[in-house]
Enzyme design. Structure first.
Site, PDB file in Angstrom:
ATOM      1  N   MET A  33       0.839  -1.199   0.000  1.00 11.51           N
ATOM      2  CA  MET A  33       0.000   0.000   0.000  1.00 11.51           C
ATOM      3  C   MET A  33       0.880   1.258   0.000  1.00 11.51           C
ATOM      4  SD  MET A  33      -3.444  -0.916   2.016  1.00 11.51           S
ATOM      5  CE  MET A  33      -2.825  -0.752   3.674  1.00 11.51           C
ATOM      6  N   ALA A  35       4.053   3.969   0.884  1.00 11.85           N
ATOM      7  CA  ALA A  35       4.777   4.514   2.039  1.00 11.85           C
ATOM      8  C   ALA A  35       5.865   3.497   2.403  1.00 11.85           C
ATOM      9  CB  ALA A  35       3.853   4.812   3.219  1.00 11.85           C
ATOM     10  N   HIS A  37       9.014   1.248   3.296  1.00 17.87           N
ATOM     11  CA  HIS A  37      10.064   1.266   4.315  1.00 17.87           C
ATOM     12  C   HIS A  37      10.920   0.019   4.113  1.00 17.87           C
ATOM     13  CE1 HIS A  37       7.562  -1.724   6.225  1.00 17.87           C
ATOM     14  NE2 HIS A  37       6.554  -0.865   6.302  1.00 17.87           N
ATOM     15  N   HIS A  40       9.248  -3.397   3.438  1.00 16.29           N
ATOM     16  CA  HIS A  40       8.863  -3.615   2.036  1.00 16.29           C
ATOM     17  C   HIS A  40      10.103  -3.917   1.183  1.00 16.29           C
ATOM     18  CE1 HIS A  40       5.523  -0.641   3.217  1.00 16.29           C
ATOM     19  NE2 HIS A  40       4.856  -1.737   2.896  1.00 16.29           N
ATOM     20  N   ASP A 154       2.339  -9.423   9.051  1.00 13.20           N
ATOM     21  CA  ASP A 154       0.887  -9.604   8.901  1.00 13.20           C
ATOM     22  C   ASP A 154       0.623 -11.103   8.802  1.00 13.20           C
ATOM     23  OD1 ASP A 154      -0.085  -6.687   8.493  1.00 13.20           O
ATOM     24  OD2 ASP A 154       1.668  -6.871   7.216  1.00 13.20           O
ATOM     25  N   VAL A 180      10.833  -7.066   9.570  1.00 18.17           N
ATOM     26  CA  VAL A 180      11.989  -6.170   9.717  1.00 18.17           C
ATOM     27  C   VAL A 180      11.646  -5.137  10.789  1.00 18.17           C
ATOM     28  CG1 VAL A 180      13.467  -4.501   8.529  1.00 18.17           C
ATOM     29  CG2 VAL A 180      12.659  -6.531   7.323  1.00 18.17           C
TER      30      VAL A 180
HETATM   31  P1  AMP Z   1       1.486  -3.000   3.443  1.00 12.84           P
HETATM   32  O1  AMP Z   1       2.033  -1.952   2.530  1.00 12.84           O
HETATM   33  O2  AMP Z   1       1.468  -2.608   4.871  1.00 12.84           O
HETATM   34  O3  AMP Z   1       0.179  -3.572   2.934  1.00 12.84           O
HETATM   35  O4  AMP Z   1       2.514  -4.202   3.390  1.00 12.84           O
HETATM   36  C1  AMP Z   1       2.901  -4.786   2.172  1.00 12.84           C
HETATM   37  C2  AMP Z   1       3.682  -6.043   2.470  1.00 12.84           C
HETATM   38  O5  AMP Z   1       4.839  -5.704   3.235  1.00 12.84           O
HETATM   39  C3  AMP Z   1       2.879  -7.049   3.290  1.00 12.84           C
HETATM   40  O6  AMP Z   1       3.168  -8.354   2.826  1.00 12.84           O
HETATM   41  C4  AMP Z   1       3.424  -6.839   4.686  1.00 12.84           C
HETATM   42  O7  AMP Z   1       3.325  -7.985   5.501  1.00 12.84           O
HETATM   43  C5  AMP Z   1       4.872  -6.517   4.389  1.00 12.84           C
HETATM   44  N1  AMP Z   1       5.469  -5.791   5.515  1.00 12.84           N
HETATM   45  C6  AMP Z   1       4.967  -4.693   6.138  1.00 12.84           C
HETATM   46  N2  AMP Z   1       5.753  -4.343   7.178  1.00 12.84           N
HETATM   47  C7  AMP Z   1       6.767  -5.249   7.207  1.00 12.84           C
HETATM   48  C8  AMP Z   1       7.912  -5.440   8.047  1.00 12.84           C
HETATM   49  N3  AMP Z   1       8.171  -4.626   9.074  1.00 12.84           N
HETATM   50  N4  AMP Z   1       8.719  -6.474   7.787  1.00 12.84           N
HETATM   51  C9  AMP Z   1       8.468  -7.314   6.750  1.00 12.84           C
HETATM   52  N5  AMP Z   1       7.422  -7.189   5.923  1.00 12.84           N
HETATM   53  C10 AMP Z   1       6.575  -6.172   6.144  1.00 12.84           C
END
Ligand code: AMP
Length: 280
Positions: A33, A35, A37, A40, A154, A180
């Site tokens: 989604m 933003a 870091h 990702h 997640d 991470v």
């Molecule tokens: P999101 O943008 O939050 O929907 O996350 C996109 C993907 O990145 C999902 O598969 C999340 O589980 C993964 N993700 C988000 N935060 C972390 C993290 N701190 N460490 C590893 N993977 C992450």
């Protein structure tokens, strides 16, 4: 440094996919989604190591937000995201708008999520996983990746993704990637951007609680451990939604320690909802 290519439409994506097929190139997929870091980026790097090309989708999916304020506040930083991806080889970004990803009559048939979808996040965020399934279904169908990368941060979402992959018969292999963390122990999250200095400190109680629970394994009972962890947690500045120790496969709450369990937590830090977990 080379700029990353960005495509916005399903048609462009199909053309990109077609070219890869013609050249027998493999494709890894990292849905996000935005933003972005280092969490990702770790998924993206793993994909670039394992595939000829990597597609990163950036789409804030309205269907998975059960709280309209959370959707409004969710960070949208596309140009910074693209800068972060500069220099990564063979990466393409797919940044569709809503109409592109959810065309009328998209042929989506909802699946039954069963007990995996009802507990933890499913219990506190009604409709969340239904929205996740819809967007991932539509993305998987368009992208037809060889492998797709998801974070264990997640954990329940990962379980749902495995279910949907089987249910809809996608050929994509699901790869789980470790969480991470910041040096402080805080799990990286796009929502951390909305925390001020004090809240970033306050939020450390999440990882401290998870580590406390891990350290109590086989020393105290699960119910004693949870009671004491909740007590300490409630003395801090966050508001706890749930703290649970569950079986990593079934996500059912455990009464007794097993060889492997996962402790999952969700809490509000100011107006920001954070989740984390530890598998041990
Ligand atoms: P999101 O943008 O939050 O929907 O996350 C996109 C993907 O990145 C999902 O598969 C999340 O589980 C993964 N993700 C988000 N935060 C972390 C993290 N701190 N460490 C590893 N993977 C992450």
């Amino acid at each position: 440094m080379s700029k990353v290519q960005v495509i916005h439409t399903a048609e462009e994506l199909q053309q990109f996919r077609q070219k890869l097929n013609e050249n027998a190139h493999s494709l890894g997929f990292v849905p996000t989604m935005g933003a972005l870091h280092n969490g990702h980026v770790s998924l993206i790097k793993k994909s670039t190591e394992e595939n000829d090309y990597t597609l990163i989708s950036i789409f804030v999916n309205p269907k998975q937000f059960n709280n309209s304020e959370d959707l409004k506040q969710y960070p949208r930083t596309l140009s910074a995201d693209l800068t972060q991806l500069e220099g990564l080889n063979n990466c393409v970004v797919f940044a569709p708008d809503e109409a592109e990803l959810y065309p009328q009559n998209d042929g989506f048939v909802p699946m039954e999520l069963g007990s995996t979808g009802n507990v933890l996040e499913g219990a506190f965020r009604p409709g969340h996983f239904e929205g996740v399934v819809h967007v991932v279904h539509n993305l998987f169908r368009l992208v037809a990746a060889n492998k797709a990368y998801f974070g264990q941060k997640d954990f329940q979402q990962l379980a749902i993704i495995r279910l949907l992959t089987r249910f809809y018969g996608f050929k994509t292999t699901i790869i789980a990637c470790p969480t991470v963390r910041e040096a402080s122990g805080l799990a990286m999250s796009s929502r951390n951007m909305r925390l001020n200095e004090k809240e970033l400190q306050d939020a450390l109680i999440i990882i401290e609680t998870l580590r406390f629970v891990e350290s109590a394994k086989n020393k105290r009972t699960i119910s004693e451990t949870l009671a004491s962890a909740k007590n300490s947690f409630n003395a801090g500045n966050l508001s706890l939604e749930y703290l649970a120790i569950v079986d990593p496969e079934t996500l059912c709450e455990l009464k007794d320690w097993q060889e492997n369990q996962i402790c999952c937590i969700a809490a509000h830090c100011g107006s920001v909802r954070l989740i984390d977990n530890l598998l041990f």
